[in-house]
Design a protein around this motif. Structure first.
Motif, short mmCIF file in Angstrom:
data_model
loop_
_atom_site.label_atom_id
_atom_site.label_comp_id
_atom_site.label_asym_id
_atom_site.label_seq_id
_atom_site.Cartn_x
_atom_site.Cartn_y
_atom_site.Cartn_z
N ALA A 278 -2.25 29.43 -6.04
CA ALA A 278 -1.72 28.95 -5.26
C ALA A 278 -0.41 27.64 -5.08
O ALA A 278 -0.81 26.76 -5.96
CB ALA A 278 -1.83 29.36 -3.38
N THR A 279 0.57 27.68 -4.41
CA THR A 279 1.88 26.71 -4.58
C THR A 279 0.52 25.21 -4.00
O THR A 279 0.97 24.34 -5.40
CB THR A 279 3.08 26.41 -3.91
OG1 THR A 279 3.78 27.96 -3.73
CG2 THR A 279 3.30 24.67 -4.06
N THR A 280 -0.26 24.94 -3.08
CA THR A 280 -1.15 24.16 -2.55
C THR A 280 -2.14 25.04 -2.55
O THR A 280 -2.60 25.86 -1.82
CB THR A 280 -0.41 23.44 -1.73
OG1 THR A 280 0.87 23.34 -1.67
CG2 THR A 280 -1.02 22.08 -1.53
N SER A 281 -3.74 23.77 -3.25
CA SER A 281 -4.72 24.98 -2.55
C SER A 281 -5.27 24.46 -1.55
O SER A 281 -4.82 23.43 -0.16
CB SER A 281 -5.74 24.49 -3.69
OG SER A 281 -6.06 23.43 -3.46
N GLN A 282 -5.93 25.22 -1.06
CA GLN A 282 -6.93 24.93 0.10
C GLN A 282 -6.91 23.13 0.31
O GLN A 282 -7.22 23.10 1.16
CB GLN A 282 -8.06 25.87 0.41
CG GLN A 282 -8.99 26.57 0.00
CD GLN A 282 -10.20 26.88 0.30
OE1 GLN A 282 -10.25 27.26 0.82
NE2 GLN A 282 -11.12 27.16 -0.44
N PHE A 283 -8.36 23.31 -0.79
CA PHE A 283 -8.62 21.87 -1.39
C PHE A 283 -7.32 20.44 -0.87
O PHE A 283 -8.10 19.84 0.07
CB PHE A 283 -9.26 21.69 -1.91
CG PHE A 283 -10.34 23.15 -1.95
CD1 PHE A 283 -11.98 22.28 -1.60
CD2 PHE A 283 -10.38 23.70 -3.05
CE1 PHE A 283 -12.14 23.47 -1.52
CE2 PHE A 283 -11.32 24.75 -3.25
CZ PHE A 283 -12.38 24.46 -2.36
N GLU A 284 -6.08 20.99 -1.20
CA GLU A 284 -5.37 19.57 -1.34
C GLU A 284 -5.01 20.16 -0.02
O GLU A 284 -4.47 18.36 0.42
CB GLU A 284 -4.11 20.12 -2.40
CG GLU A 284 -3.47 18.94 -2.51
CD GLU A 284 -1.82 19.16 -3.07
OE1 GLU A 284 -0.34 18.85 -2.79
OE2 GLU A 284 -1.88 19.59 -4.44
#
Length: 351
Positions: A278-284
């Motif tokens: 994904a463009t931005t991870s769940q962690f970020e």
């Protein structure tokens, strides 16, 4: 907004905290963690680790004094521990844990918002269990109301005879009627401090013995047809809790529509694919949310994505996965290998 170089405290020492801390470092933050004694793999990527009991008031106060904001990576952190953190500096709010830690309260909360959980009954005695199996039918699932995960604290009741013969643990329980489902999926969202919500695509989840083994995208027509309704419930849950961070709701896809299974007030195993996929991870995005930063885009970057958990002794051959193109290995660095324990995961993309 948390300034560059600020310190984020993480309650819990597992792999989810480890991956949170890695994202925090990328954004210019320091992390310290707090957890009881154990295989705390978060320590390898945090500046410090407090190894103390959850109810150690002096240690909790010392930990909180070093943190600008605090979050958690494990839904079984005691609520009292989270409430020992300064008001307004812990995200999500502890009310999310209070709701999710008791399966009975969780289901009632979701029902009040218009969600549909599996049929259930409270069980405090053998007579309650026999009545539940009679009313809701067997097969069904008997679960502890608290502390269960990855299939722990659950018993399949295949018949009325099973209900009569089972030795009940001396803890509050709940009985859930069997759900005839076609597939399982998660709705994972992130909600910022300003109330903005973004969703990732929902993966199809595969479980064995109560443990997630794989999450795959695309999820298929049935799940995709039910995601909209499931997202609306997830949005209502997040708003009702004034949630900040990543929140996960798990669902059964049935012929009658999505049936709510359970919620996890944290980043989730079924969202690990977002690190590369994904463009931005769940962690970020969790770190962005708790730090008060703008949320990142959540679009899927590949035509297909498969995240597979590495469980138990399978970690010994994990580097063999790297022979496959566009495959990404995450070894959690756990020292103790045992059957049923998540040791890492592999994500494979087809672009």
């Amino acid at each position: 907004m948390l300034k560059r170089g600020g310190t984020i405290g993480i309650l819990g020492g597992g792999q989810l905290g480890r991956m949170m801390a890695m994202s925090a470092a990328q954004l210019g933050y320091r992390c310290i963690a707090y957890a009881p004694e154990g295989d705390n793999v978060v320590s390898g990527v945090c500046e410090d680790l407090f190894v103390n009991k959850w109810d150690d008031k002096a240690a909790l106060a010392a930990f909180a004094a070093r943190c600008d904001v605090v979050t958690w990576e494990f839904e079984n952190v005691p609520v009292a521990t989270t409430r020992a953190m300064p008001e307004g500096r812990i995200f999500p709010h502890p009310r999310a844990l209070e709701t999710a830690q008791d399966r009975l309260n969780e289901k009632r909360f979701v029902e009040d918002l218009g969600g549909r959980p599996a049929a259930y009954m409270r069980v405090d005695s053998r007579a309650d269990l026999e009545a539940a199996a009679d009313r809701l039918g067997a097969p069904g699932i008997l679960k502890t109301r608290r502390d269960g995960y990855d299939g722990k604290g659950q018993w399949r009741i295949g018949s009325d005879r099973d209900a009569q013969g089972l030795r009940l643990p001396d803890v509050p329980l709940i009985y859930e009627g069997f759900v005839e489902f076609e597939a399982e999926f998660s709705v994972i969202l992130v909600r910022g401090r300003d109330g903005e919500i973004r969703f990732w695509d929902s993966a199809r989840n595969t479980h064995e013995d109560g443990i997630l083994t794989a999450s795959t995208l695309p999820s298929g027509d049935l799940i995709e047809a039910q995601v909209g309704e499931a997202r609306e419930l997830a949005r209502q849950v997040a708003d009702a809790l004034e949630y900040v961070g990543v929140l996960t709701l798990e669902f059964f896809a049935t012929r009658e529509g999505p049936i709510f299974n359970e919620m996890a007030p944290r980043v989730h195993n079924s969202g690990h694919w977002t690190i590369e996929g994904a463009t931005t991870s769940q962690f970020e995005n969790h770190i962005r949310a708790v730090a008060g930063l703008p949320l990142g885009e959540t679009a899927t970057l590949a035509r297909t994505v498969t995240m597979t958990n590495i469980i138990g002794a399978g970690i010994k051959a994990s580097q063999d996965h790297l022979k496959t193109p566009d495959t990404h290995l995450h070894d959690y660095g756990k020292a103790r290998v045992r059957e049923g324990r998540k040791m890492g995961h592999v994500t494979q993309l087809e672009r």
